[in-house]
Each structure stands twice: as C-alpha cells, then as structure tokens.
Motif scaffolding. Sequence first.
Motif, PDB file in Angstrom:
ATOM      1  N   THR A  49     -79.664  41.581   7.394  1.00 28.09           N
ATOM      2  CA  THR A  49     -78.245  41.304   7.184  1.00 28.09           C
ATOM      3  C   THR A  49     -78.039  40.102   6.258  1.00 28.09           C
ATOM      4  O   THR A  49     -78.912  39.252   6.103  1.00 28.09           O
ATOM      5  N   GLU A  50     -76.852  40.061   5.651  1.00 22.33           N
ATOM      6  CA  GLU A  50     -76.473  38.924   4.816  1.00 22.33           C
ATOM      7  C   GLU A  50     -76.352  37.655   5.650  1.00 22.33           C
ATOM      8  O   GLU A  50     -76.676  36.572   5.180  1.00 22.33           O
ATOM      9  N   MET A  51     -75.868  37.798   6.875  1.00 18.78           N
ATOM     10  CA  MET A  51     -75.718  36.619   7.724  1.00 18.78           C
ATOM     11  C   MET A  51     -77.067  35.957   7.995  1.00 18.78           C
ATOM     12  O   MET A  51     -77.165  34.733   8.042  1.00 18.78           O
ATOM     13  N   TYR A  52     -78.091  36.766   8.161  1.00 19.42           N
ATOM     14  CA  TYR A  52     -79.432  36.219   8.378  1.00 19.42           C
ATOM     15  C   TYR A  52     -79.885  35.429   7.149  1.00 19.42           C
ATOM     16  O   TYR A  52     -80.416  34.327   7.273  1.00 19.42           O
ATOM     17  N   LYS A  53     -79.649  36.000   5.970  1.00 14.10           N
ATOM     18  CA  LYS A  53     -80.027  35.311   4.732  1.00 14.10           C
ATOM     19  C   LYS A  53     -79.271  33.995   4.592  1.00 14.10           C
ATOM     20  O   LYS A  53     -79.845  32.963   4.230  1.00 14.10           O
ATOM     21  N   GLU A  54     -77.974  34.023   4.877  1.00 16.52           N
ATOM     22  CA  GLU A  54     -77.170  32.809   4.809  1.00 16.52           C
ATOM     23  C   GLU A  54     -77.621  31.802   5.855  1.00 16.52           C
ATOM     24  O   GLU A  54     -77.641  30.591   5.598  1.00 16.52           O
ATOM     25  N   PHE A  55     -77.992  32.279   7.043  1.00 18.59           N
ATOM     26  CA  PHE A  55     -78.464  31.393   8.095  1.00 18.59           C
ATOM     27  C   PHE A  55     -79.772  30.718   7.694  1.00 18.59           C
ATOM     28  O   PHE A  55     -79.988  29.540   7.970  1.00 18.59           O
ATOM     29  N   ARG A  56     -80.636  31.455   7.042  1.00 17.47           N
ATOM     30  CA  ARG A  56     -81.891  30.854   6.560  1.00 17.47           C
ATOM     31  C   ARG A  56     -81.624  29.769   5.537  1.00 17.47           C
ATOM     32  O   ARG A  56     -82.266  28.720   5.541  1.00 17.47           O
ATOM     33  N   LEU A  57     -80.651  30.004   4.654  1.00 20.11           N
ATOM     34  CA  LEU A  57     -80.271  28.971   3.692  1.00 20.11           C
ATOM     35  C   LEU A  57     -79.709  27.746   4.411  1.00 20.11           C
ATOM     36  O   LEU A  57     -80.025  26.608   4.073  1.00 20.11           O
ATOM     37  N   PHE A  58     -78.855  27.986   5.397  1.00 16.29           N
ATOM     38  CA  PHE A  58     -78.287  26.896   6.179  1.00 16.29           C
ATOM     39  C   PHE A  58     -79.395  26.071   6.828  1.00 16.29           C
ATOM     40  O   PHE A  58     -79.381  24.837   6.769  1.00 16.29           O
ATOM     41  N   ASN A  59     -80.349  26.742   7.446  1.00 14.66           N
ATOM     42  CA  ASN A  59     -81.458  26.032   8.099  1.00 14.66           C
ATOM     43  C   ASN A  59     -82.280  25.236   7.099  1.00 14.66           C
ATOM     44  O   ASN A  59     -82.699  24.118   7.382  1.00 14.66           O
ATOM     45  N   ALA A  60     -82.512  25.807   5.936  1.00 14.89           N
ATOM     46  CA  ALA A  60     -83.272  25.098   4.909  1.00 14.89           C
ATOM     47  C   ALA A  60     -82.545  23.819   4.496  1.00 14.89           C
ATOM     48  O   ALA A  60     -83.165  22.762   4.337  1.00 14.89           O
ATOM     49  N   LEU A  61     -81.229  23.920   4.340  1.00 16.73           N
ATOM     50  CA  LEU A  61     -80.456  22.737   3.980  1.00 16.73           C
ATOM     51  C   LEU A  61     -80.409  21.723   5.123  1.00 16.73           C
ATOM     52  O   LEU A  61     -80.528  20.522   4.909  1.00 16.73           O
ATOM     53  N   ALA A  62     -80.244  22.208   6.324  1.00 11.71           N
ATOM     54  CA  ALA A  62     -80.121  21.317   7.475  1.00 11.71           C
ATOM     55  C   ALA A  62     -81.420  20.578   7.776  1.00 11.71           C
ATOM     56  O   ALA A  62     -81.395  19.432   8.235  1.00 11.71           O
ATOM     57  N   LYS A  63     -82.532  21.199   7.499  1.00 11.21           N
ATOM     58  CA  LYS A  63     -83.822  20.606   7.851  1.00 11.21           C
ATOM     59  C   LYS A  63     -84.501  19.886   6.691  1.00 11.21           C
ATOM     60  O   LYS A  63     -85.547  19.290   6.876  1.00 11.21           O
ATOM     61  N   SER A  64     -83.904  19.948   5.501  1.00 12.97           N
ATOM     62  CA  SER A  64     -84.541  19.307   4.353  1.00 12.97           C
ATOM     63  C   SER A  64     -84.272  17.806   4.356  1.00 12.97           C
ATOM     64  O   SER A  64     -83.254  17.338   4.850  1.00 12.97           O
ATOM     65  N   THR A  65     -85.218  17.068   3.829  1.00 12.66           N
ATOM     66  CA  THR A  65     -85.049  15.628   3.676  1.00 12.66           C
ATOM     67  C   THR A  65     -85.042  15.290   2.197  1.00 12.66           C
ATOM     68  O   THR A  65     -85.878  15.779   1.432  1.00 12.66           O
ATOM     69  N   VAL A  66     -84.071  14.483   1.823  1.00 11.56           N
ATOM     70  CA  VAL A  66     -83.902  14.107   0.423  1.00 11.56           C
ATOM     71  C   VAL A  66     -83.811  12.585   0.377  1.00 11.56           C
ATOM     72  O   VAL A  66     -83.060  11.972   1.127  1.00 11.56           O
ATOM     73  N   SER A  67     -84.561  11.994  -0.530  1.00 10.23           N
ATOM     74  CA  SER A  67     -84.579  10.540  -0.603  1.00 10.23           C
ATOM     75  C   SER A  67     -83.513   9.975  -1.543  1.00 10.23           C
ATOM     76  O   SER A  67     -83.179   8.805  -1.462  1.00 10.23           O
ATOM     77  N   ASP A  68     -82.956  10.789  -2.400  1.00 10.11           N
ATOM     78  CA  ASP A  68     -81.975  10.316  -3.383  1.00 10.11           C
ATOM     79  C   ASP A  68     -80.587  10.850  -3.010  1.00 10.11           C
ATOM     80  O   ASP A  68     -80.394  12.057  -2.860  1.00 10.11           O
ATOM     81  N   THR A  69     -79.622   9.978  -2.872  1.00 11.16           N
ATOM     82  CA  THR A  69     -78.272  10.392  -2.466  1.00 11.16           C
ATOM     83  C   THR A  69     -77.592  11.275  -3.502  1.00 11.16           C
ATOM     84  O   THR A  69     -76.802  12.138  -3.149  1.00 11.16           O
ATOM     85  N   SER A  70     -77.915  11.103  -4.764  1.00 14.39           N
ATOM     86  CA  SER A  70     -77.291  11.957  -5.790  1.00 14.39           C
ATOM     87  C   SER A  70     -77.793  13.390  -5.672  1.00 14.39           C
ATOM     88  O   SER A  70     -77.039  14.337  -5.884  1.00 14.39           O
TER      89      SER A  70
END
Length: 77
Positions: A49-70
């Motif tokens: 489903t599309e929702m699953y794909k979107e959920f995977r993107l959400f999880n990737a964004l939620a769990k990623s760490t970024v050192s630069d605020t920009s």
Amino acid sequence: MAKNHNKKRNVGLMYELLLRYVSYSLVEDRKKDAQVALDIISERFSQDTEMYKEFRLFNALAKSTVSDTSIAAAILA
C-alpha cells in the motif's frame, strides 16, 4: 486559505493513534475493539500500500540524525 497537510507526518500520527487505541482497548479488556484497530493497521499498512511506503518514509525521517540545522530544515520543508 487552504491548509497544507504533511502526509508523511499524518501517516505517522495515524499509525501511532491506532497503536495507542489497541493498547488502551487491551488494558480496558475490550479485545473486540483492539482487533478492529489491528485489522485496520493490517489492511491499510500492508507492504503493497501507499500508506506503508509513506510510513516508511516517515520512520526514516523520524529516526534520522542530522548534525547541521540547515539540512534538517531542508528535509522538513
């Protein structure tokens, strides 16, 4: 004025709310209600489903760490 919706955030909230409802229903011994919510999760968030794909993107964004605020601002924009 039209409101902008962030689908990635919305899908994460929907999933979280459904899981909380399942937990609440089980604590309150309402197994039938919990099963209905689990069925919704199973149907709407299955791998094809599309929702699953979107959920995977959400999880990737939620769990990623970024050192630069920009970079973080660019991801969220």
